[in-house]
Design an enzyme around this catalytic site. Sequence first.
Site, PDB file in Angstrom:
ATOM      1  N   CYS A   1       0.837  -1.210   0.000  1.00 31.20           N
ATOM      2  CA  CYS A   1       0.000   0.000   0.000  1.00 31.20           C
ATOM      3  C   CYS A   1       0.873   1.262   0.000  1.00 31.20           C
ATOM      4  CB  CYS A   1      -0.914  -0.021   1.217  1.00 31.20           C
ATOM      5  SG  CYS A   1      -2.040   1.385   1.257  1.00 31.20           S
TER       6      CYS A   1
ATOM      7  N   CYS B   1       0.352   4.926   6.954  1.00 30.40           N
ATOM      8  CA  CYS B   1      -0.294   4.720   8.262  1.00 30.40           C
ATOM      9  C   CYS B   1       0.706   4.011   9.199  1.00 30.40           C
ATOM     10  CB  CYS B   1      -1.553   3.880   8.093  1.00 30.40           C
ATOM     11  SG  CYS B   1      -2.621   4.494   6.756  1.00 30.40           S
TER      12      CYS B   1
ATOM     13  N   CYS C   1       0.394   0.308  10.302  1.00 32.70           N
ATOM     14  CA  CYS C   1      -0.063  -0.713   9.362  1.00 32.70           C
ATOM     15  C   CYS C   1       1.058  -1.555   8.751  1.00 32.70           C
ATOM     16  CB  CYS C   1      -0.880  -0.081   8.249  1.00 32.70           C
ATOM     17  SG  CYS C   1      -1.660  -1.359   7.227  1.00 32.70           S
TER      18      CYS C   1
ATOM     19  N   CYS D   1     -16.325  -9.501   5.743  1.00 30.86           N
ATOM     20  CA  CYS D   1     -15.733  -8.207   5.397  1.00 30.86           C
ATOM     21  C   CYS D   1     -14.447  -8.407   4.602  1.00 30.86           C
ATOM     22  CB  CYS D   1     -15.453  -7.438   6.691  1.00 30.86           C
ATOM     23  SG  CYS D   1     -14.719  -5.831   6.366  1.00 30.86           S
TER      24      CYS D   1
ATOM     25  N   CYS E   1     -19.498  -6.748   3.688  1.00 32.27           N
ATOM     26  CA  CYS E   1     -18.857  -5.484   4.047  1.00 32.27           C
ATOM     27  C   CYS E   1     -17.530  -5.399   3.288  1.00 32.27           C
ATOM     28  CB  CYS E   1     -18.610  -5.503   5.553  1.00 32.27           C
ATOM     29  SG  CYS E   1     -17.660  -4.101   6.158  1.00 32.27           S
TER      30      CYS E   1
ATOM     31  N   CYS F   1     -19.555   1.746   8.929  1.00 31.27           N
ATOM     32  CA  CYS F   1     -18.750   1.136   9.992  1.00 31.27           C
ATOM     33  C   CYS F   1     -17.505   2.004  10.152  1.00 31.27           C
ATOM     34  CB  CYS F   1     -18.378  -0.285   9.591  1.00 31.27           C
ATOM     35  SG  CYS F   1     -17.206  -1.064  10.718  1.00 31.27           S
TER      36      CYS F   1
ATOM     37  N   ARG G   1     -17.785  -2.901  18.140  1.00 29.37           N
ATOM     38  CA  ARG G   1     -17.017  -4.121  17.854  1.00 29.37           C
ATOM     39  C   ARG G   1     -15.683  -4.152  18.587  1.00 29.37           C
ATOM     40  NH1 ARG G   1     -17.210  -4.095  12.486  1.00 29.37           N
ATOM     41  NH2 ARG G   1     -19.290  -4.889  12.798  1.00 29.37           N
TER      42      ARG G   1
HETATM   43  N1  SAM Z   1      -6.727   0.346   3.186  1.00 24.81           N
HETATM   44  C1  SAM Z   1      -8.004   0.547   3.716  1.00 24.81           C
HETATM   45  C2  SAM Z   1      -8.061   1.676   4.718  1.00 24.81           C
HETATM   46  O1  SAM Z   1      -7.053   2.066   5.250  1.00 24.81           O
HETATM   47  O2  SAM Z   1      -9.178   2.164   4.960  1.00 24.81           O
HETATM   48  C3  SAM Z   1      -8.623  -0.690   4.326  1.00 24.81           C
HETATM   49  C4  SAM Z   1      -7.793  -1.650   5.154  1.00 24.81           C
HETATM   50  S1  SAM Z   1      -7.092  -0.994   6.668  1.00 24.81           S
HETATM   51  C5  SAM Z   1      -5.933  -2.242   7.071  1.00 24.81           C
HETATM   52  C6  SAM Z   1      -8.437  -1.104   7.825  1.00 24.81           C
HETATM   53  C7  SAM Z   1      -8.202  -0.655   9.240  1.00 24.81           C
HETATM   54  O3  SAM Z   1      -7.460  -1.632   9.952  1.00 24.81           O
HETATM   55  C8  SAM Z   1      -7.414   0.608   9.484  1.00 24.81           C
HETATM   56  O4  SAM Z   1      -8.171   1.756   9.305  1.00 24.81           O
HETATM   57  C9  SAM Z   1      -6.998   0.461  10.934  1.00 24.81           C
HETATM   58  O5  SAM Z   1      -7.956   1.067  11.784  1.00 24.81           O
HETATM   59  C10 SAM Z   1      -6.986  -1.054  11.151  1.00 24.81           C
HETATM   60  N2  SAM Z   1      -5.624  -1.541  11.419  1.00 24.81           N
HETATM   61  C11 SAM Z   1      -4.622  -1.679  10.516  1.00 24.81           C
HETATM   62  N3  SAM Z   1      -3.488  -2.114  11.102  1.00 24.81           N
HETATM   63  C12 SAM Z   1      -3.775  -2.246  12.430  1.00 24.81           C
HETATM   64  C13 SAM Z   1      -2.997  -2.651  13.555  1.00 24.81           C
HETATM   65  N4  SAM Z   1      -1.723  -2.964  13.446  1.00 24.81           N
HETATM   66  N5  SAM Z   1      -3.590  -2.681  14.761  1.00 24.81           N
HETATM   67  C14 SAM Z   1      -4.909  -2.338  14.873  1.00 24.81           C
HETATM   68  N6  SAM Z   1      -5.689  -1.959  13.841  1.00 24.81           N
HETATM   69  C15 SAM Z   1      -5.126  -1.889  12.633  1.00 24.81           C
HETATM   70  C1  DTB Z   2     -11.214  -2.686  11.799  1.00 23.47           C
HETATM   71  O1  DTB Z   2     -11.552  -1.686  12.458  1.00 23.47           O
HETATM   72  N1  DTB Z   2     -10.339  -3.593  12.204  1.00 23.47           N
HETATM   73  C2  DTB Z   2     -10.126  -4.590  11.179  1.00 23.47           C
HETATM   74  C3  DTB Z   2     -11.169  -4.197  10.107  1.00 23.47           C
HETATM   75  N2  DTB Z   2     -11.698  -2.978  10.605  1.00 23.47           N
HETATM   76  C4  DTB Z   2     -10.780  -4.089   8.694  1.00 23.47           C
HETATM   77  C5  DTB Z   2      -8.724  -4.689  10.728  1.00 23.47           C
HETATM   78  C6  DTB Z   2      -7.745  -4.945  11.839  1.00 23.47           C
HETATM   79  C7  DTB Z   2      -6.412  -5.142  11.218  1.00 23.47           C
HETATM   80  C8  DTB Z   2      -5.362  -5.518  12.216  1.00 23.47           C
HETATM   81  C9  DTB Z   2      -4.039  -5.673  11.595  1.00 23.47           C
HETATM   82  C10 DTB Z   2      -3.929  -6.761  10.575  1.00 23.47           C
HETATM   83  O2  DTB Z   2      -4.380  -7.905  10.813  1.00 23.47           O
HETATM   84  O3  DTB Z   2      -3.367  -6.509   9.495  1.00 23.47           O
HETATM   85 FE1  SF4 Z   3      -2.851   1.187   3.375  1.00 29.45          FE
HETATM   86 FE2  SF4 Z   3      -2.742   0.034   5.748  1.00 29.45          FE
HETATM   87 FE3  SF4 Z   3      -3.156   2.659   5.584  1.00 29.45          FE
HETATM   88 FE4  SF4 Z   3      -5.113   0.929   4.769  1.00 29.45          FE
HETATM   89  S1  SF4 Z   3      -4.328   1.203   6.835  1.00 29.45           S
HETATM   90  S2  SF4 Z   3      -4.392   2.779   3.707  1.00 29.45           S
HETATM   91  S3  SF4 Z   3      -3.816  -0.744   3.968  1.00 29.45           S
HETATM   92  S4  SF4 Z   3      -1.286   1.562   4.941  1.00 29.45           S
END
Ligand code: SAM
Ligand code: DTB
Ligand code: SF4
Length: 332
Positions: free
Chosen positions: A52, A56, A59, A96, A128, A188, A260
Amino acid sequence: MLRTDWTRAEITAIYNVPVLDLIYQAATVHRQHHDPQEVQVCTLLSVKTGGCPEDCAYCPQAARYHTHVKVHKLMDVDEVLDAANRAKESGSSRFCMGAAWREVRDNRDFDKVLDMVRGVNQMGLEVCCTLGMLTDSQAQKLKDAGLYAYNHNLDTSKEFYGDIISTRTYDDRLDTLGHVRQAGISVCSGGIIGMGESHNDRIGMLLTLATLPQHPESVPVNALVPVEGTPLEDQERVSVWGMVRMIATARIIMPTAMVRLSAGRIRMNTEEQALCFLAGANSIFAGDKLLTTPNPDVDADAQLFQTLNIRPKAAFSQKERQKGVRFELIPV
Ligand code: SAM
Ligand code: DTB
Ligand code: SF4
């Protein structure tokens, strides 16, 4: 009465109620609007993983950090539908699909996602997606394909947001939520705690969610899963009381939303999760993987449900069921 005119002072006062009283108040509100024995079980699938372009800080899927995540192009529709079937058989009522995209583009990959949405919807599951930013016409296409809900998190407060993400703005996030709402898709949206934010930031995020023109139908509260290689890899684990305060405050100010208990369950024992349910959480992600990180497996959750005498919620709300929308009750 649902209120969308909460003030920061009011939410701060609720958030700071002594924790046992806070749980009691939230549990009371919970029982006025929900069956406390019912917990919604959702399954996540990462349909496009890693690579990506965003930054973030939490992430593991951001291309710029060196993490264990292996990049995977968009999965095939059949593979995704097989996974949805398995999720349904194991008791999930919502499926989802997540993609590591900054935003949706109008291309063949999006057409494939629309096919996935159609297929999952036809199985009688609430479908979702979480695909990044959307335009209004993309939201409408998803709705027309049968999308039930869209996940797009605010993640934190407007003030702290810039410390976590620089490649898009808080207003970008709010615009997408507006497009989702406009298209008639269930919203959501929630966030993450444990990223180094202050209590005021946690309150600020709840304030923004609870003062949207309409509350999100579902509010995920994630505890940061610190992943090696990300800037937040060394963050300390959030305490259960941090999760409880967030969940309870969300429950009180957005009483009809599904709250959730999302990422972070892998490090919580049964008692800690029970406190979160008592404080008003009524949904979880099930399955041994979230998107890329571990989650309790189906057997552990079956045990959790048995111990706490809770049961999985069927797909779709009561109102929609009365209107004749397809659903199935699947016991764990
Ligand atoms: N790329 C899209 C976005 O950012 O909206 C969708 C996927 S993103 C991985 C969805 C959500 O996962 C993020 O907004 C964040 O709140 C959560 N998330 C990602 N990495 C995480 C982590 N290490 N711990 C907890 N939540 C995480
Ligand atoms: C949300 O709030 N938590 C989920 C879902 N929406 C998409 C994602 C959590 C991701 C945790 C890190 C991972 O497994 O990559
Ligand atoms: Fe990309 Fe992760 Fe940020 Fe979603 S949360 S936009 S997958 S870097």
